[in-house]
Design a protein around this motif. Structure first.
Motif, PDB file in Angstrom:
ATOM      1  N   TRP A 151     -13.831   6.551  -8.277  1.00  0.00           N
ATOM      2  CA  TRP A 151     -15.138   7.494  -7.923  1.00  0.00           C
ATOM      3  C   TRP A 151     -16.168   6.679  -7.445  1.00  0.00           C
ATOM      4  N   ASN A 152     -16.046   6.858  -6.046  1.00  0.00           N
ATOM      5  CA  ASN A 152     -17.080   6.208  -5.229  1.00  0.00           C
ATOM      6  C   ASN A 152     -18.247   7.013  -5.149  1.00  0.00           C
ATOM      7  N   LYS A 153     -19.315   6.253  -5.657  1.00  0.00           N
ATOM      8  CA  LYS A 153     -20.908   6.857  -5.839  1.00  0.00           C
ATOM      9  C   LYS A 153     -21.547   6.382  -4.602  1.00  0.00           C
ATOM     10  N   PRO A 154     -21.750   7.254  -3.516  1.00  0.00           N
ATOM     11  CA  PRO A 154     -22.440   6.683  -2.168  1.00  0.00           C
ATOM     12  C   PRO A 154     -24.063   6.636  -2.618  1.00  0.00           C
ATOM     13  N   ASN A 155     -24.377   7.478  -3.884  1.00  0.00           N
ATOM     14  CA  ASN A 155     -25.893   7.335  -3.985  1.00  0.00           C
ATOM     15  C   ASN A 155     -25.997   6.572  -5.547  1.00  0.00           C
ATOM     16  N   CYS A 156     -25.226   5.513  -5.461  1.00  0.00           N
ATOM     17  CA  CYS A 156     -25.368   4.911  -6.807  1.00  0.00           C
ATOM     18  C   CYS A 156     -26.783   4.055  -7.217  1.00  0.00           C
ATOM     19  N   GLN A 157     -27.036   3.989  -8.440  1.00  0.00           N
ATOM     20  CA  GLN A 157     -28.110   3.319  -8.722  1.00  0.00           C
ATOM     21  C   GLN A 157     -28.367   1.793  -8.112  1.00  0.00           C
ATOM     22  N   PRO A 158     -29.343   1.620  -7.460  1.00  0.00           N
ATOM     23  CA  PRO A 158     -29.671   0.243  -7.077  1.00  0.00           C
ATOM     24  C   PRO A 158     -29.632  -0.875  -8.106  1.00  0.00           C
ATOM     25  N   GLU A 159     -29.172  -2.110  -7.972  1.00  0.00           N
ATOM     26  CA  GLU A 159     -29.209  -3.169  -9.016  1.00  0.00           C
ATOM     27  C   GLU A 159     -30.044  -4.362  -8.140  1.00  0.00           C
ATOM     28  N   SER A 160     -30.618  -4.918  -9.249  1.00  0.00           N
ATOM     29  CA  SER A 160     -31.505  -6.255  -8.571  1.00  0.00           C
ATOM     30  C   SER A 160     -30.901  -7.339  -8.641  1.00  0.00           C
ATOM     31  N   VAL A 161     -29.654  -7.307  -8.881  1.00  0.00           N
ATOM     32  CA  VAL A 161     -28.871  -8.690  -9.132  1.00  0.00           C
ATOM     33  C   VAL A 161     -28.684  -9.352  -7.696  1.00  0.00           C
ATOM     34  N   LYS A 162     -28.436 -10.695  -7.659  1.00  0.00           N
ATOM     35  CA  LYS A 162     -28.649 -11.588  -6.358  1.00  0.00           C
ATOM     36  C   LYS A 162     -27.286 -12.237  -6.263  1.00  0.00           C
ATOM     37  N   ASP A 163     -26.483 -12.287  -7.258  1.00  0.00           N
ATOM     38  CA  ASP A 163     -25.158 -13.237  -7.227  1.00  0.00           C
ATOM     39  C   ASP A 163     -24.069 -12.204  -7.224  1.00  0.00           C
ATOM     40  N   ARG A 164     -23.873 -11.096  -7.241  1.00  0.00           N
ATOM     41  CA  ARG A 164     -22.753 -10.379  -6.961  1.00  0.00           C
ATOM     42  C   ARG A 164     -23.194  -9.079  -6.410  1.00  0.00           C
ATOM     43  N   LEU A 165     -22.092  -8.098  -6.144  1.00  0.00           N
ATOM     44  CA  LEU A 165     -22.305  -6.949  -5.455  1.00  0.00           C
ATOM     45  C   LEU A 165     -22.888  -5.859  -6.427  1.00  0.00           C
ATOM     46  N   THR A 166     -23.537  -5.038  -5.966  1.00  0.00           N
ATOM     47  CA  THR A 166     -23.893  -3.704  -6.698  1.00  0.00           C
ATOM     48  C   THR A 166     -22.684  -3.026  -6.935  1.00  0.00           C
ATOM     49  N   VAL A 167     -22.678  -2.587  -8.284  1.00  0.00           N
ATOM     50  CA  VAL A 167     -21.186  -1.637  -8.524  1.00  0.00           C
ATOM     51  C   VAL A 167     -21.772  -0.232  -8.283  1.00  0.00           C
ATOM     52  N   GLY A 168     -21.032   0.544  -7.479  1.00  0.00           N
ATOM     53  CA  GLY A 168     -20.926   1.706  -7.046  1.00  0.00           C
ATOM     54  C   GLY A 168     -19.801   2.620  -7.278  1.00  0.00           C
ATOM     55  N   HIS A 169     -19.002   2.184  -8.279  1.00  0.00           N
ATOM     56  CA  HIS A 169     -17.819   2.928  -8.375  1.00  0.00           C
ATOM     57  C   HIS A 169     -17.442   2.834  -9.906  1.00  0.00           C
ATOM     58  N   GLU A 170     -16.823   4.060 -10.483  1.00  0.00           N
ATOM     59  CA  GLU A 170     -16.040   4.009 -11.841  1.00  0.00           C
ATOM     60  C   GLU A 170     -14.748   4.568 -11.589  1.00  0.00           C
ATOM     61  N   TYR A 171     -14.056   4.544 -12.582  1.00  0.00           N
ATOM     62  CA  TYR A 171     -12.400   5.105 -12.631  1.00  0.00           C
ATOM     63  C   TYR A 171     -12.409   6.398 -13.130  1.00  0.00           C
ATOM     64  N   MET A 172     -11.563   7.264 -12.476  1.00  0.00           N
ATOM     65  CA  MET A 172     -10.926   8.406 -13.213  1.00  0.00           C
ATOM     66  C   MET A 172      -9.534   8.264 -13.285  1.00  0.00           C
ATOM     67  N   PHE A 173      -8.891   8.147 -14.461  1.00  0.00           N
ATOM     68  CA  PHE A 173      -7.295   7.903 -14.765  1.00  0.00           C
ATOM     69  C   PHE A 173      -6.947   9.302 -15.025  1.00  0.00           C
ATOM     70  N   LEU A 174      -5.673   9.491 -14.413  1.00  0.00           N
ATOM     71  CA  LEU A 174      -4.957  10.430 -14.594  1.00  0.00           C
ATOM     72  C   LEU A 174      -3.734  10.058 -15.392  1.00  0.00           C
ATOM     73  N   MET A 175      -3.643  10.690 -16.842  1.00  0.00           N
ATOM     74  CA  MET A 175      -2.435  10.476 -17.545  1.00  0.00           C
ATOM     75  C   MET A 175      -1.859  11.670 -18.199  1.00  0.00           C
ATOM     76  N   THR A 176      -0.473  11.601 -18.379  1.00  0.00           N
ATOM     77  CA  THR A 176       0.127  12.797 -18.904  1.00  0.00           C
ATOM     78  C   THR A 176       0.949  12.641 -20.130  1.00  0.00           C
ATOM     79  N   LYS A 177       1.123  13.629 -20.831  1.00  0.00           N
ATOM     80  CA  LYS A 177       1.955  13.562 -22.153  1.00  0.00           C
ATOM     81  C   LYS A 177       3.546  13.390 -21.618  1.00  0.00           C
TER      82      LYS A 177
END
Length: 289
Positions: A151-177
């Motif tokens: 899940w790429n979030k183009p309008n993700c919340q900014p972060e003030s970190v200076k030593d890594r990239l701003t995190v702009g994604h999460e996961y959606m896992f599809l699982m089945t029985k």
């Protein structure tokens, strides 16, 4: 229990929002009664929902993973054999030894009165692969792990970190029985670049976050839930969210002509979900007392 009923020309089926601990309530749901589960559980050490026994506030990361695996094992029991399970979850970082976190003007929900210790074997500032820890633990518990959707979030919340990239994604896992299951690929196909044809939906979803004016700080957008429901269900099927929050899954299920049911530990959020669903679809409900 907060109840309403979905009313259509052909059938009437109760729609329920149950306030309580999912670990207590899930056992009351009949086996193989749910077609599709879509949920986003509390993330570990990220929010304090100020409810005793909340999942996500465990002092140990392994306890958090185990608690979710046990909940999702029950989800597998109540899921129909051809059902699907869509799990939205993000990664987190170690707290760096900090014991609390203040709110900020852009995100009052980030304030926390506790912070878990750095997990054994990790270091300060480490990225914890919580999302994958949960997904792989579920796989070992018996789930078929079918997709890791970004899940790429183009309008993700900014972060003030200076030593890594701003995190702009999460996961959606599809699982089945089961190895074979209901999946309506056609309902979620994408347009080709020229717009003249269709193609299978890709595993990176560019979806903006959407603000919600209620009291819940960690809502996921209906546009994230929509393809999960369309691909995993037919009209009239039951969609379930064991961590209902503000009610996004139920509201979107009803909008798409499906039925929705959910469980929420926090009474304020359960009432918020009820108001939100009724406000979004007033003509689909009548009071059942």
């Amino acid at each position: 229990m907060i109840s309403a009923a979905y009313k259509s020309p052909t059938y009437e089926v109760p729609i329920t929002i149950t306030n309580g601990d999912v670990r207590d309530i899930l056992s009351q749901i009949p086996s193989k009664s749910i077609q599709c589960t879509v949920t986003s559980p509390p993330y570990w050490g990220v929010r304090d929902y100020k409810v005793k026994g909340q999942i996500g506030a465990e002092p140990d990361i392994n306890s958090y993973v185990q608690n979710l695996v046990e909940v999702f094992s029950e989800v597998r029991r109540v899921l129909k054999d051809d059902g699907t399970f869509w799990l939205n979850i993000g990664n987190t970082y170690t707290s760096g030894g900090r014991k609390w976190r203040q709110e900020d003007g852009k995100n009052k929900g980030r304030a926390m009165s506790y912070r878990p210790d750095t997990p054994e074997g990790l270091k300060k500032k480490d990225l914890i692969g919580v999302a994958w820890m949960v997904a792989l633990a579920c796989q070992l518990d018996g789930w078929y792990l079918r997709n890791d959707i970004i899940w790429n979030k183009p309008n993700c919340q900014p972060e003030s970190v200076k030593d890594r990239l701003t995190v702009g994604h999460e996961y959606m896992f599809l699982m089945t029985k089961s190895e074979k299951y209901y999946f309506n690929q056609h309902s979620i196909m994408e347009d080709t670049k020229d717009g003249l044809a269709k193609k299978n939906r890709r595993s990176v979803w560019n979806i903006n976050t959407e603000p919600y004016n209620g009291a819940h700080f960690a809502t996921f957008p209906p546009t994230l839930v929509n393809p999960c429901i369309l691909a995993g269900t037919k009209p009239g099927d039951i969609v379930f969210d064991p961590f209902l929050g503000s009610g996004t899954v139920c509201a979107e299920a009803l909008r798409l002509g499906r039925l929705g049911t959910g469980i929420e530990l926090n009474l304020n959020y359960a009432q918020l979900a009820e108001r939100r669903i009724l406000a979004a679809q007033p003509l689909l409900f009548y009071d059942v007392g």
